[in-house]
Design a protein around this motif. Sequence first.
Motif, PDB file in Angstrom:
ATOM      1  N   GLY A  49      36.178  46.481  36.913  1.00 31.75           N
ATOM      2  CA  GLY A  49      37.545  46.896  37.235  1.00 31.75           C
ATOM      3  C   GLY A  49      37.688  48.385  37.500  1.00 31.75           C
ATOM      4  O   GLY A  49      38.808  48.867  37.687  1.00 31.75           O
ATOM      5  N   SER A  50      36.577  49.114  37.539  1.00 35.98           N
ATOM      6  CA  SER A  50      36.657  50.582  37.681  1.00 35.98           C
ATOM      7  C   SER A  50      36.961  51.004  39.108  1.00 35.98           C
ATOM      8  O   SER A  50      36.595  50.313  40.065  1.00 35.98           O
ATOM      9  CB  SER A  50      35.332  51.232  37.274  1.00 35.98           C
ATOM     10  OG  SER A  50      35.036  50.966  35.935  1.00 35.98           O
TER      11      SER A  50
ATOM     12  N   SER B 291      36.482  55.122  36.683  1.00 35.82           N
ATOM     13  CA  SER B 291      37.549  54.968  35.678  1.00 35.82           C
ATOM     14  C   SER B 291      37.120  53.951  34.624  1.00 35.82           C
ATOM     15  O   SER B 291      36.318  53.055  34.882  1.00 35.82           O
ATOM     16  CB  SER B 291      38.844  54.524  36.350  1.00 35.82           C
ATOM     17  OG  SER B 291      38.719  53.202  36.834  1.00 35.82           O
ATOM     18  N   LYS B 292      37.686  54.134  33.411  1.00 40.53           N
ATOM     19  CA  LYS B 292      37.387  53.216  32.307  1.00 40.53           C
ATOM     20  C   LYS B 292      38.198  51.936  32.501  1.00 40.53           C
ATOM     21  O   LYS B 292      39.348  51.986  32.941  1.00 40.53           O
ATOM     22  CB  LYS B 292      37.800  53.908  31.005  1.00 40.53           C
ATOM     23  CG  LYS B 292      37.251  53.305  29.736  1.00 40.53           C
ATOM     24  CD  LYS B 292      37.573  54.259  28.570  1.00 40.53           C
ATOM     25  CE  LYS B 292      37.602  53.558  27.227  1.00 40.53           C
ATOM     26  NZ  LYS B 292      36.325  53.058  26.788  1.00 40.53           N
ATOM     27  N   TRP B 293      37.602  50.815  32.193  1.00 38.93           N
ATOM     28  CA  TRP B 293      38.327  49.534  32.320  1.00 38.93           C
ATOM     29  C   TRP B 293      37.773  48.559  31.281  1.00 38.93           C
ATOM     30  O   TRP B 293      36.552  48.438  31.152  1.00 38.93           O
ATOM     31  CB  TRP B 293      38.156  48.966  33.734  1.00 38.93           C
ATOM     32  CG  TRP B 293      38.860  47.651  33.961  1.00 38.93           C
ATOM     33  CD1 TRP B 293      40.196  47.456  34.194  1.00 38.93           C
ATOM     34  CD2 TRP B 293      38.274  46.332  33.992  1.00 38.93           C
ATOM     35  NE1 TRP B 293      40.479  46.125  34.365  1.00 38.93           N
ATOM     36  CE2 TRP B 293      39.317  45.413  34.242  1.00 38.93           C
ATOM     37  CE3 TRP B 293      36.972  45.847  33.821  1.00 38.93           C
ATOM     38  CZ2 TRP B 293      39.107  44.034  34.336  1.00 38.93           C
ATOM     39  CZ3 TRP B 293      36.762  44.479  33.914  1.00 38.93           C
ATOM     40  CH2 TRP B 293      37.816  43.583  34.172  1.00 38.93           C
ATOM     41  N   GLU B 294      38.629  47.947  30.515  1.00 43.03           N
ATOM     42  CA  GLU B 294      38.192  46.970  29.507  1.00 43.03           C
ATOM     43  C   GLU B 294      39.043  45.716  29.620  1.00 43.03           C
ATOM     44  O   GLU B 294      39.855  45.415  28.755  1.00 43.03           O
ATOM     45  CB  GLU B 294      38.286  47.575  28.103  1.00 43.03           C
ATOM     46  CG  GLU B 294      37.259  48.675  27.861  1.00 43.03           C
ATOM     47  CD  GLU B 294      37.166  49.068  26.396  1.00 43.03           C
ATOM     48  OE1 GLU B 294      38.174  48.951  25.680  1.00 43.03           O
ATOM     49  OE2 GLU B 294      36.075  49.485  25.980  1.00 43.03           O
ATOM     50  N   GLY B 295      38.885  45.014  30.708  1.00 39.92           N
ATOM     51  CA  GLY B 295      39.721  43.835  30.957  1.00 39.92           C
ATOM     52  C   GLY B 295      39.073  42.511  30.616  1.00 39.92           C
ATOM     53  O   GLY B 295      39.640  41.448  30.885  1.00 39.92           O
TER      54      GLY B 295
ATOM     55  N   SER C 236      44.103  41.409  35.378  1.00 43.06           N
ATOM     56  CA  SER C 236      44.292  42.858  35.471  1.00 43.06           C
ATOM     57  C   SER C 236      44.868  43.217  36.840  1.00 43.06           C
ATOM     58  O   SER C 236      44.674  42.479  37.810  1.00 43.06           O
ATOM     59  CB  SER C 236      42.966  43.598  35.303  1.00 43.06           C
ATOM     60  OG  SER C 236      42.481  43.458  34.001  1.00 43.06           O
TER      61      SER C 236
ATOM     62  N   ALA D  78      41.234  45.994  40.199  1.00 44.23           N
ATOM     63  CA  ALA D  78      40.266  45.355  39.296  1.00 44.23           C
ATOM     64  C   ALA D  78      39.846  44.012  39.885  1.00 44.23           C
ATOM     65  O   ALA D  78      40.677  43.293  40.453  1.00 44.23           O
ATOM     66  CB  ALA D  78      40.880  45.172  37.926  1.00 44.23           C
TER      67      ALA D  78
ATOM     68  N   GLY E  73      33.790  45.224  29.660  1.00 50.12           N
ATOM     69  CA  GLY E  73      34.005  45.696  31.026  1.00 50.12           C
ATOM     70  C   GLY E  73      33.025  45.161  32.055  1.00 50.12           C
ATOM     71  O   GLY E  73      33.342  45.104  33.236  1.00 50.12           O
TER      72      GLY E  73
END
Lengths: 59, 790
Positions: free
Chosen positions: B264-265, B314-318, B556, B560, B714
């Motif tokens: 998703g970054s 970018s950080k993404w934790e979906g 998300s 993403a 992620g």
Amino acid sequence: MMIKVTELLEANPKPTDQDITDALTTSGPSPHLCRCGSYAAILEGAHRAARLMAQGTTQ
Amino acid sequence: MTASRAGSGSSTVYDISVHGARLTGVSRRGFMAAGGALAAVFVMGGRSAIAQAPAIAGSAKSGSAATVQGWIDIRADNTVLLHTGKCDFGQSTIYTAYRQIVAEELCVPLEAMTEVISGDTDRTPDGGGTFGLLRYGQNLRKVAALMREAALELAARRLAVPRADLNVRDGVIAGGGKAISYGDLLKGESLQLVIPLAGDLTMPMGLRVDANPPLKPVKDYAIVGRPVLNPSIPPKVTGQTVWVGDVTLPGMLHARTIHPATLGSVLIAPGKLDGKQFPGAQLVRIGNLLAVVSPDEWEAVQAAQAVAAGCEWSKWEGLPGSGNLADYLRAAGTKTATPAREGRANKGDASRIKTVREHHASYVMPYQKHAPISPMVSLADYRADGSVWLHTHSQNPQHLRRMIALMLGSDEDKVVVRTYPGAGHYGRSNGGSAGSEDEAVLLSRKLGRPVRVQWMRADDMQWSTQSSPMIADIRIAIDDAGKIAAYEASHVGPGMQDDRLLGAMLAGLPVIPAPSADTSYGFQSTVLSNADTWVYGAVPAVRETAQGCPHPGQDSAAPAIGLRSHSMRTPIQFQQNCPREMAISEAAMLAGKDPLQFRLDHVSDPRFVAILERLRAEAGWESRPSPSPQARNRGNEPVKGQGVSIMLRDNGYWACAAQVSVVPASGEVKVERMTIVADVGIVINPLQLRRQIQAGSLMGVSQALHEELTFDKGAVTATDWSNYPILTMAQMPELKVVITDNHSAGNYGQGSESANALASPAIAAAVMDATGRPIRAIPLTPDHVRKAMA
């Protein structure tokens, strides 16, 4: 796999199932993998190659 | 039937009705010394559209995206050309089974089928992926029969012998004391047989020939049923085959894509390309699509790795993490607006039937990868005139062409897709894309040169699609006699396919709509089907439901991407049949019955009775309930067990027995023997079918023992063969394949699927038999099995 079996047959013209399986699984740094699951056909193919090479033919 | 003279000389206009098809064209026999052909062409809209087809159409060449033409040409040199939009991925179906079907119905020797062209959008008709090969086989059978009947009509006129007196054998039409070969009949002719088609290529049922010619009686078959060797193998063994990875173009650049750090970054800042270290390399950015190109492949690889290390994403934790997959699916299935589906075999009031002995359990099927041995490679040549030539090993070049045209905002006719042999896909690209094609096109457009994109192993594991996960809650009520009184199953999982092009999404360009409940592209639906055909007809009350839900990460916000799915060998049916068959084996144990006999007691179709009885004999099955009298769930000594599974798929009836040994203390499972009995109706090629079943079964053993796609919050964490292991040759069990050639079925079944799906439930049941402990998830890794022993 063809290169590995060629190497095997040059050293061992009459391999057993176990010889072929070992050559393709444990003899190198990592196993020779077949995703299609054609190991049974590969085993038969290696034996057929051994027979043909013993006869000195390719057909 | 009318044949009319038109014009002067020996020019004849034909317009002859042939069992719902239309034979048209102009005979100029006096003017042409050589050449001539009868070509099958198609008209959409079914039989009613046939009258509107022009009496004399243009050439039978294909290539137009708007028409469906081709398939079979009979030529004046007595050879037959088969051109199909279908692609073959090593199963050899197109080169063996299709040729056998056509030769049989045309009544020509197999050797007359000299040429097969497959899967090139400028040379073949739409093929619609690999799905429905069975139906395509039936279509081919009808097309060939129509061609034969058309030739007989022509011969009746030429020889002045009544049609009813003519027969065809080995390519020669004879009767009334006269004879003529197909070739002589067609010399100087330019004829076409217009055949009506109905259906929709983009839907699971695909297209069907809307005509009913007389078919050759099965008892007269001489070519179907023969173990014809696969002619595409020798050129591979001798190194003559051009694989997709071998294709090069002048001025070509090699590219390595640098994909986002998570699913998703977005790109905040690309890493720097060191021009001194990599003088030939160039960094290319199109939105979030980042790549390094170079004339030298190794430089592209090294430079891409160096740039990737310096990229800021970018950080993404979906994602929920693969350890929480079952909880995710349970929650997602509850809160989604996607409608549930009821099973077609539902009957009675299953939820109200309660008994003293009931089996209740939940089952988990993980994400699995298609994991082709070679990662994706594609070569694109975007030309100054706006056309693009794409060299790939997609299984569905026509749908790929549509999606590439959508991405580029161009006409489909500007996009030509040429296909080549490559690593197996196992279904992954039958919606068009397997990965890198669109990235190659975008890079070639940007750079004005041909670009070859080869994914690295980690790209393939991270960014390709995967086989959908699923959970099932199952309740089986057993009556006092030890029979099933009620069966309830609730399946929850995401849809089967997400064919959106990855590179187009990263670049922010148009793609087909995301999976949804109301998509017009049937395969992209999030509505989950009850794909596992119910086979236990003697059960009085059944309730199956299927509930679709989004994939992790797909809820998300854009851009993403999240986890995407694509059909994989026996898609969706595997994910539903495996829990069902595991549960049936557990129910048999609860009822104190032999699990094979328990299945015999509940199936209603005599074809299942026949193959289960055969399996009992062929597998050396011990008729007794589970667990085994020697069962143990402790200790370092191996303990043996047996398990069984069955499936009905596309008119194919399948039964499988697994014999295993388990070391309870270590959780190590060794599959010792697999026995498969298959009744797929008329067998077209017993040799190739046996190979398909052997290989499918071994892939199934691999899925059962090893395969689970792990991921964190992620990204995918299974990135190579060490953390996504597959079966090795040393782990191959003894394989016994029994094929029952069932001519009374009147139909060809399919053999490339099912075998893989049968392995997991049979092996799980065998481990339960050996240890007394149920197995309710795959894979049966030592870790999972040890936990199940507790």
